[in-house]
Design an enzyme around this catalytic site. Sequence first.
Site, PDB file in Angstrom:
ATOM      1  N   HIS A  36     -13.661  -4.329   2.843  1.00  0.00           N
ATOM      2  CA  HIS A  36     -15.108  -4.082   2.804  1.00  0.00           C
ATOM      3  C   HIS A  36     -15.434  -2.931   1.847  1.00  0.00           C
ATOM      4  O   HIS A  36     -16.370  -2.167   2.079  1.00  0.00           O
ATOM      5  CB  HIS A  36     -15.671  -3.833   4.208  1.00  0.00           C
ATOM      6  CG  HIS A  36     -15.680  -5.081   5.046  1.00  0.00           C
ATOM      7  ND1 HIS A  36     -16.656  -6.038   4.932  1.00  0.00           N
ATOM      8  CD2 HIS A  36     -14.791  -5.550   5.966  1.00  0.00           C
ATOM      9  CE1 HIS A  36     -16.394  -7.036   5.782  1.00  0.00           C
ATOM     10  NE2 HIS A  36     -15.258  -6.766   6.404  1.00  0.00           N
ATOM     11  N   ASP A  38     -15.165  -3.788  -1.662  1.00  0.00           N
ATOM     12  CA  ASP A  38     -15.484  -4.388  -2.978  1.00  0.00           C
ATOM     13  C   ASP A  38     -16.987  -4.333  -3.278  1.00  0.00           C
ATOM     14  O   ASP A  38     -17.398  -3.900  -4.346  1.00  0.00           O
ATOM     15  CB  ASP A  38     -14.881  -5.794  -3.158  1.00  0.00           C
ATOM     16  CG  ASP A  38     -15.329  -6.845  -2.160  1.00  0.00           C
ATOM     17  OD1 ASP A  38     -16.012  -6.511  -1.176  1.00  0.00           O
ATOM     18  OD2 ASP A  38     -14.986  -8.027  -2.386  1.00  0.00           O
ATOM     19  N   GLY A 128      -9.303 -16.855   6.779  1.00  0.00           N
ATOM     20  CA  GLY A 128      -9.676 -15.658   6.033  1.00  0.00           C
ATOM     21  C   GLY A 128      -8.694 -15.367   4.905  1.00  0.00           C
ATOM     22  O   GLY A 128      -8.530 -14.223   4.501  1.00  0.00           O
ATOM     23  N   SER A 131      -9.804 -19.590   1.275  1.00  0.00           N
ATOM     24  CA  SER A 131      -9.759 -20.983   0.851  1.00  0.00           C
ATOM     25  C   SER A 131     -10.967 -21.317  -0.033  1.00  0.00           C
ATOM     26  O   SER A 131     -10.842 -22.159  -0.927  1.00  0.00           O
ATOM     27  CB  SER A 131      -9.673 -21.925   2.048  1.00  0.00           C
ATOM     28  OG  SER A 131     -10.688 -21.627   2.967  1.00  0.00           O
ATOM     29  N   ASP A 176     -12.007 -11.654  -3.688  1.00  0.00           N
ATOM     30  CA  ASP A 176     -11.257 -12.890  -3.442  1.00  0.00           C
ATOM     31  C   ASP A 176     -11.064 -13.686  -4.727  1.00  0.00           C
ATOM     32  O   ASP A 176      -9.958 -14.120  -5.047  1.00  0.00           O
ATOM     33  CB  ASP A 176     -11.985 -13.753  -2.400  1.00  0.00           C
ATOM     34  CG  ASP A 176     -12.113 -13.040  -1.076  1.00  0.00           C
ATOM     35  OD1 ASP A 176     -11.500 -11.970  -0.912  1.00  0.00           O
ATOM     36  OD2 ASP A 176     -12.841 -13.541  -0.199  1.00  0.00           O
TER      37      ASP A 176
HETATM   38  C1  GLA Z   1     -14.427 -11.337   2.300  1.00  0.00           C
HETATM   39  C2  GLA Z   1     -15.229 -11.280   1.010  1.00  0.00           C
HETATM   40  C3  GLA Z   1     -14.659 -10.219   0.061  1.00  0.00           C
HETATM   41  C4  GLA Z   1     -14.479  -8.884   0.766  1.00  0.00           C
HETATM   42  C5  GLA Z   1     -13.761  -9.059   2.105  1.00  0.00           C
HETATM   43  C6  GLA Z   1     -13.716  -7.779   2.903  1.00  0.00           C
HETATM   44  O1  GLA Z   1     -13.138 -11.803   2.045  1.00  0.00           O
HETATM   45  O2  GLA Z   1     -15.240 -12.531   0.363  1.00  0.00           O
HETATM   46  O3  GLA Z   1     -15.496 -10.101  -1.074  1.00  0.00           O
HETATM   47  O4  GLA Z   1     -15.712  -8.236   0.938  1.00  0.00           O
HETATM   48  O5  GLA Z   1     -14.363 -10.052   2.906  1.00  0.00           O
HETATM   49  O6  GLA Z   1     -12.929  -6.834   2.279  1.00  0.00           O
END
Ligand code: GLA
Length: 390
Positions: A36, A38, A128, A131, A176
């Site tokens: 959390h 990014d 998580g 995908s 991601d």
């Molecule tokens: C999800 C979001 C990412 C990031 C994470 C938490 O994976 O897609 O952009 O914010 O949560 O770190």
Amino acid sequence: MTLTQGLRRDFIDVFNQEGETRIFFAPGRVNLIGEHTDYNGGHVFPCALNFGTYGVARKREDRKVRLYSKNFKDLGIIEFTLDQLKYKEDHGWGNFPKGVLKVFKDNGFAIDKGFEILYFGNIPNGAGLSSSASLELTTSVALRGLFELEVDMISMVKMSQKAENDFVGVSCGIMDQFAVGMGKRGKAILLDCNTLKYKYSTLELGDASIVISNTNKSRELADSKYNERRGQCERALLQLQEKLRVKSLGELTGEKFEEHKALITNDIDRKRAKHAVYENQRTIEAVIALEKGDLEKFGQLMKASHISLRDDYEVTGKELDTLVKLAWEQEGTIGSRMTGAGFGGCTVSIVRNDMIDRFIKNVGNKYVEKIGYKADFYVASIGDGARELK
Ligand code: GLA
């Protein structure tokens, strides 16, 4: 028959087409630390996995686009034309590739013929492990390949994120898509999400490995809570900006934050901001520790990260907390924390190789006892980012 041979055969069965196909692949990802951060302009430290999403693709001579996923057979073939790039509820998963196609076209890339893609993903569902980013990047490299587009990976990463933000409507950060697009075998990526400067760091884990544990708790409502956290951080930043000239929470050190945190009037917003600031600092420290070979320190920072996500950011929940606590209690665990957005999904642990079997057995048994259903475990291999498979 190999996996890719099988997929080529499936392509022929599904689309009733013989002839040349090409195969593209994008991995899933796991984030080692920097959660959390990014969308708060901080650092992240993810790596790409060796499982992900395959796409068998072929260009057509007309303007039809036909998509099929072996993971969502019920939806059958999803069909539209290049002139019908609108979000459609009943196209389900197909909205992700459709969104990517739309963003490519909006950016002026010459895609004037249709195509067919058969997808298959072996990332555990809803875990998580990204995908959706994997599906987006498979589509991106397929478009680049089929239409011989001159486009670099970072642009595809950004276009994939845009598709998810604006077309699908999930306001995720860039981590991601970046990890899935830019991953490298054996390396994690330290990414500064403020500037997009990045560097690869060799994962020298000595006689230890990364173990991913899946709570198997589905992440329902995760999106709305995710957006709520973003909103709280944005509010906190606005109040800090009354005195501080910063563009994001990621620009703050712990001391600066302590000095000015009273500007944030809402207690909850202040806790969220505290996490974002300190988690960013932890990530930078963790990479330094790793590069010095100080795995123990890295593990302690993972633990501190989880505690902060649990107590200040409040995105863990009973299942993740149970799994992490059980991991901490095992001999041979160097570090363990939740990974990804939270509210369910997976944890990431670094475990000594000679203790992994015992880890899986003990943590697995106690998890069932406490939660009532089982967890899954994968020993991760760190693979390359999105690409064509030749
Ligand atoms: C999800 C979001 C990412 C990031 C994470 C938490 O994976 O897609 O952009 O914010 O949560 O770190």
